[in-house]
Design an enzyme around this catalytic site. Structure first.
Site, PDB file in Angstrom:
ATOM      1  N   LYS A  75       1.103 -13.059   1.512  1.00  0.00           N
ATOM      2  CA  LYS A  75       1.241 -11.615   1.722  1.00  0.00           C
ATOM      3  C   LYS A  75       1.050 -10.876   0.392  1.00  0.00           C
ATOM      4  O   LYS A  75       1.485 -11.368  -0.665  1.00  0.00           O
ATOM      5  CB  LYS A  75       2.640 -11.340   2.285  1.00  0.00           C
ATOM      6  CG  LYS A  75       2.900  -9.895   2.669  1.00  0.00           C
ATOM      7  CD  LYS A  75       4.289  -9.757   3.321  1.00  0.00           C
ATOM      8  CE  LYS A  75       4.594  -8.334   3.734  1.00  0.00           C
ATOM      9  NZ  LYS A  75       5.930  -8.199   4.354  1.00  0.00           N
ATOM     10  N   SER A 150       6.003  -5.829   8.814  1.00  0.00           N
ATOM     11  CA  SER A 150       4.940  -5.518   7.906  1.00  0.00           C
ATOM     12  C   SER A 150       4.003  -6.679   7.576  1.00  0.00           C
ATOM     13  O   SER A 150       2.888  -6.441   7.101  1.00  0.00           O
ATOM     14  CB  SER A 150       5.534  -4.978   6.601  1.00  0.00           C
ATOM     15  OG  SER A 150       6.299  -5.977   5.961  1.00  0.00           O
ATOM     16  N   SER A 174      10.217  -8.144   9.154  1.00  0.00           N
ATOM     17  CA  SER A 174       8.784  -8.188   8.842  1.00  0.00           C
ATOM     18  C   SER A 174       8.099  -9.539   8.925  1.00  0.00           C
ATOM     19  O   SER A 174       6.870  -9.602   8.865  1.00  0.00           O
ATOM     20  CB  SER A 174       8.544  -7.622   7.449  1.00  0.00           C
ATOM     21  OG  SER A 174       8.411  -6.236   7.551  1.00  0.00           O
TER      22      SER A 174
HETATM   23  N1  GLN Z   1       9.887  -2.560  10.013  1.00  0.00           N
HETATM   24  C1  GLN Z   1      11.017  -2.488   9.143  1.00  0.00           C
HETATM   25  C2  GLN Z   1      10.840  -1.345   8.184  1.00  0.00           C
HETATM   26  O1  GLN Z   1       9.958  -0.606   8.379  1.00  0.00           O
HETATM   27  C3  GLN Z   1      11.178  -3.797   8.416  1.00  0.00           C
HETATM   28  C4  GLN Z   1      10.182  -4.001   7.360  1.00  0.00           C
HETATM   29  C5  GLN Z   1      10.359  -5.278   6.609  1.00  0.00           C
HETATM   30  O2  GLN Z   1      11.063  -6.185   7.039  1.00  0.00           O
HETATM   31  N2  GLN Z   1       9.746  -5.313   5.441  1.00  0.00           N
HETATM   32  O3  GLN Z   1      11.561  -1.170   7.277  1.00  0.00           O
END
Ligand code: GLN
Length: 484
Positions: A75, A150, A174
């Site tokens: 990532k 994400s 994420s």
């Molecule tokens: N979707 C969640 C957010 O927008 C989690 C994102 C993540 O785990 N990096 O914060």
């Protein structure tokens, strides 16, 4: 198209039998990745020349190396020396870290062939991969849909067979949510189990790195390599790392699986409900004992997370000012104007929203009302889990309320987007290990994920239950349906 086996053991066997150098094989793999990438945009920045010229570590790895030659996607928020690590943000466009994250060193020691630059929501803010400066990634099951986020690039690349495995990061879901959307296994380890050194911070008290793979065995293999204490991360823990692959075939008879009533409310898609209830039945038939239970503070988790997460993010993102890293506005006439212009142009809308929210909840006069209160709620949520794990060995819930939604469907509705993580956020707040496993498809042929959570440092039980479930259902094979 040239193809290669896409699980770890079959890949290693295949690689051993070929008489080509690692760089020749890397060249072939790169071709396949480039082809797939054209269709789904799983990588934000893909620099094949650097990858192919950088594989001396793979060539030198010991004969017994655990990941010899295995293509692993990384990532774009995990630092890889000499490779662009942009967090899918304009503000870090072209940023090349001078050092490796600890997880990268560990993968390289075991001979993995790394493909950095997987696409993601900008700075990991999002659940759909649409906030990337480099354009959205598409779901390989249906390219009109989001891959989740994400770590959307990671989940999509693994599902499409572009790489054998990937590393993502999970702050509120994420890893698990995109794993569910793309039908792969996604594992968030206990907070402190895996070093965060070299992970570009979103919310330091919540972030963890973890694997996305096609099956539970591969997940255990990667977890074994990346886990363990690191003196460079003071929050990593000295506990011994068990051999996760040894837990794979242990049976689950008598294991107590908790079903928290707060996670089975309205708002869950009907097809998701059906698949989750089937999963419970499968585990019951394998001898697990199902325990009805309650986690009463769950309903505050999303609000609590959207105070603590942005608060930490606003402070972590203060460093992007045009001086040290990445993008800088060159027109500004003085320093203050340069800061303002750089940040206004360099961050996307969601990043700005988080910075504003975070700065607000930390500002004097509001700190006690929001931030301090959220910390107290966080403790209550953790206490619920501590009590719960006296009654059960792990907890089962849906990973997300719906299957993958359409690209564009929620991008203008932050609240709807935030609710995608309603079931994954509590594990981050409490620092627990949690995994999302494929558990079938909807009537529209979209994958559904089931989540399992366990007590801190009890990753083993998740591997054990996950593998038993996968053996029984064969849901890892659903990925064979994808043609990219
Ligand atoms: N979707 C969640 C957010 O927008 C989690 C994102 C993540 O785990 N990096 O914060």
């Amino acid at each position: 198209m040239f193809d290669f086996p896409i699980t770890i053991s079959s890949f290693i066997e295949w690689f051993d039998q070929r008489n080509e150098s690692a760089s020749d094989v890397a060249g072939l793999i790169s071709e396949k990745i480039l082809k797939i990438n054209k269709k789904i945009n799983a990588f934000a920045t893909l620099d094949i020349d650097t990858i192919v010229s950088n594989i001396s570590k793979t060539e030198q790895a010991r004969g017994s190396a655990k990941l010899k030659g295995v293509p692993v996607g990384i990532k774009g928020n995990i630092c890889v020396k000499d490779a662009v690590t942009s967090c899918s943000s304009k503000i870090l466009e072209g940023f090349i870290p001078p050092y490796n994250a600890t997880v990268i060193d560990r993968l390289e020691q075991e001979g993995a062939l790394l493909f950095p630059g997987l696409n993601m929501d900008e700075f990991a803010f999002g659940s759909s991969c649409e906030t990337s400066y480099y354009g959205a990634t598409k779901n390989p099951w249906d390219i009109t849909r989001i891959p989740g986020g994400s770590s959307g690039g990671a989940a999509a690349a693994v599902a499409a067979g572009a790489v054998v495995a990937a590393l993502g990061s999970d702050t509120g879901g994420s890893i698990r949510q995109p794993a569910a959307m793309c039908g792969v296994v996604g594992f968030k380890p206990t907070y402190g189990r895996v070093s965060r050194y070299g992970l570009i911070a979103f919310a330091s008290s919540l972030d963890q790195i973890g694997p996305l793979t096609r099956n539970v065995e591969d997940c255990a293999r990667i977890l074994e390599v990346i886990s363990g204490y690191d003196e460079k991360d003071s929050t990593s823990v000295k506990n011994e790392v068990p051999c996760y692959t040894e837990s794979l075939f242990k049976d689950i008879k008598g294991l107590r699986i908790g079903i928290p009533k707060e996670y089975f409310t309205s708002g869950i898609d009907e097809d998701v409900n059906v698949r989750i209830n089937e999963a419970i039945e499968v585990l019951k038939e394998q001898g697990a004992e199902i325990v009805d239970m309650s986690l009463p503070h769950t309903k505050y988790a999303v609000s609590c997370y959207y105070i603590i997460g942005p608060a930490e993010a606003s402070s972590n993102l203060a460093r992007y000012d045009g001086v040290h890293y990445g993008y800088r506005d060159e027109e500004a006439k003085d320093l203050i104007e340069m800061y303002t212009a750089t940040r206004s142009e360099g961050f996307g809308a969601e990043a700005k929203r988080r910075i504003l929210l975070g700065t607000y909840v930390l500002s004097s006069g509001y700190y006690e009302a929001y931030y301090l209160k959220a910390q107290k709620v966080r403790t209550k949520i953790s206490d619920d889990f501590r009590e719960a794990f006296k009654m059960c060995d792990c907890i089962l819930t849906p990973t997300a309320p719906t299957a993958a939604f359409k690209l564009g469907e929620r991008i203008d509705d932050p609240l709807q987007m935030y609710l995608s993580d309603v079931f994954t956020i509590p594990a981050n707040l409490a620092g627990l290990p949690a995994v999302s496993l494929p558990c079938g498809v909807t009537r529209e042929n979209l994958p559904v994920g089931v989540q399992l959570m366990a007590a801190p440092f009890n990753e083993e039980v998740l591997i054990r239950v996950g593998h038993a479930f996968e053996r029984e259902t064969g849901y890892d094979k659903l990925l064979d349906r994808i043609e990219v």
